[in-house]
Design an enzyme around this catalytic site. Structure first.
Site, PDB file in Angstrom:
ATOM      1  N   LEU A   1      17.696   7.385 -40.623  1.00  0.00           N
ATOM      2  CA  LEU A   1      16.833   7.165 -41.791  1.00  0.00           C
ATOM      3  C   LEU A   1      15.355   7.173 -41.407  1.00  0.00           C
ATOM      4  O   LEU A   1      14.565   6.396 -41.926  1.00  0.00           O
ATOM      5  CB  LEU A   1      17.186   5.853 -42.511  1.00  0.00           C
ATOM      6  CG  LEU A   1      18.598   5.787 -43.111  1.00  0.00           C
ATOM      7  CD1 LEU A   1      18.838   4.414 -43.728  1.00  0.00           C
ATOM      8  CD2 LEU A   1      18.810   6.888 -44.136  1.00  0.00           C
ATOM      9  N   CYS A   2      14.998   8.049 -40.469  1.00  0.00           N
ATOM     10  CA  CYS A   2      13.596   8.153 -40.062  1.00  0.00           C
ATOM     11  C   CYS A   2      13.166   9.618 -40.010  1.00  0.00           C
ATOM     12  O   CYS A   2      12.404  10.025 -39.132  1.00  0.00           O
ATOM     13  CB  CYS A   2      13.351   7.455 -38.725  1.00  0.00           C
ATOM     14  SG  CYS A   2      14.529   7.842 -37.426  1.00  0.00           S
ATOM     15  N   GLY A   3      13.686  10.398 -40.936  1.00  0.00           N
ATOM     16  CA  GLY A   3      13.272  11.792 -41.034  1.00  0.00           C
ATOM     17  C   GLY A   3      13.713  12.611 -39.829  1.00  0.00           C
ATOM     18  O   GLY A   3      14.815  12.442 -39.305  1.00  0.00           O
TER      19      GLY A   3
END
Length: 293
Positions: free
Chosen positions: A90-92
């Site tokens: 969930l951090c690109g």
């Protein structure tokens, strides 16, 4: 066009998702501030160590310390490559960029005929290379996003021993360099052998006048391992800060996208509801006219 009931259900779902992403954005922002403070605090110590080592360095001393041993005429034959990634997603594209840089460096070294031992820190890097069936020399998942100096020492101690015995010719680290919350480029840095800064790069271009006790040899013997450990520690804390910055950006984008989707769904719902009301009115009017006729 979707029915109003289905649209209401989708609107509630997107609203719940936006609450989650907004909360994660706030949490990442809070963690980013603390991680950024750790990065800023680590840099002066690293700069001071580099300056002292640079001032004490001499070719004569370099011959007596294995950590200063530069590759000989045969060149670099074996390298330890340490890849630092995060344990969570969930951090690109944060982890994907780090893995891509590590693969690029692996291919570059192997194209030169250099043997590479791969050391992985973080579940994302471990998962990728496990999927590709690449053999690894070591892996760690217990460091997380709050690395300590002890973690750095544990990581680099066996690598220093291997370098001192000649089993390794170099140690490189792939990490995310923290320039700002939105600028965290993947970076490859060679931490062994130690390369002291040149005199023209030091402050003022002149060496400091030290009173050495007990001797330059004894000081370097202690400072060199500390310097290597600090380089690894900086790579860990900068990657941790970069992870929080990437997650905050990713969650902010997700929150903004959820808001845009909500606007679209609400407009669609309003049109569907208006069409339904119009149809009901038309049916009532039609029924009334039929009764009158």
């Amino acid at each position: 066009m979707a029915k109003p009931r289905e649209l209401r259900r989708r609107i509630r779902s997107v609203q719940n998702t936006r609450k989650i992403t907004k909360t994660m954005e706030l949490v990442a922002t809070s963690k980013l501030k603390r991680a950024q403070d750790r990065v800023v605090a680590a840099r002066p110590y690293a700069a001071a160590l580099a300056e002292v080592i640079g001032d004490l360095y001499s070719p004569a001393l370099a011959e007596r310390f294995a950590l200063l041993r530069q590759p000989g005429a045969a060149g670099v034959k074996k390298v330890a490559l340490v890849l630092i990634t995060s344990n969570r997603g969930l951090c690109g594209a944060f982890n994907a960029n780090l893995i891509r840089e590590a693969r690029r460096r692996l291919q570059e070294l192997e194209a030169q005929g250099t043997a590479v031992d791969l050391h992985l820190v973080g579940k994302k890097g471990i998962g990728f290379f496990r999927f590709t069936r690449r053999s690894v020399a070591s892996q760690r998942t217990d460091i997380g996003d709050r690395p300590t100096a002890a973690h750095a020492a544990e990581l680099v101690a066996p690598l220093m021993r291997a370098f001192e015995t000649g089993a390794l010719d170099a140690v490189e680290v792939v990490f995310a360099k923290f320039n700002s919350a939105i600028s965290t480029p993947p970076t490859v840095q060679r931490i062994l052998p130690v390369v002291p800064p040149r005199a023209d790069r030091r402050s003022g271009g002149q060496a400091a006048d030290y009173i050495l006790k007990p001797s330059a040899d004894a000081i370097l013997e202690r400072l060199l391992p500390l310097y290597v450990e600090n380089q690894m520690f900086r790579a860990l804390v900068e990657t941790a800060a970069a992870e929080h910055g990437a997650r905050r950006t990713a969650m902010k984008n997700a929150t903004d996208n959820a808001g845009d989707m909500l606007d679209l769904l609400r407009r669609t719902y309003n049109r569907a509801r208006q069409a339904q009301i119009t149809q009901e009115i038309a049916e009532i009017v039609g029924g009334a006219e039929a009764l009158q006729g």
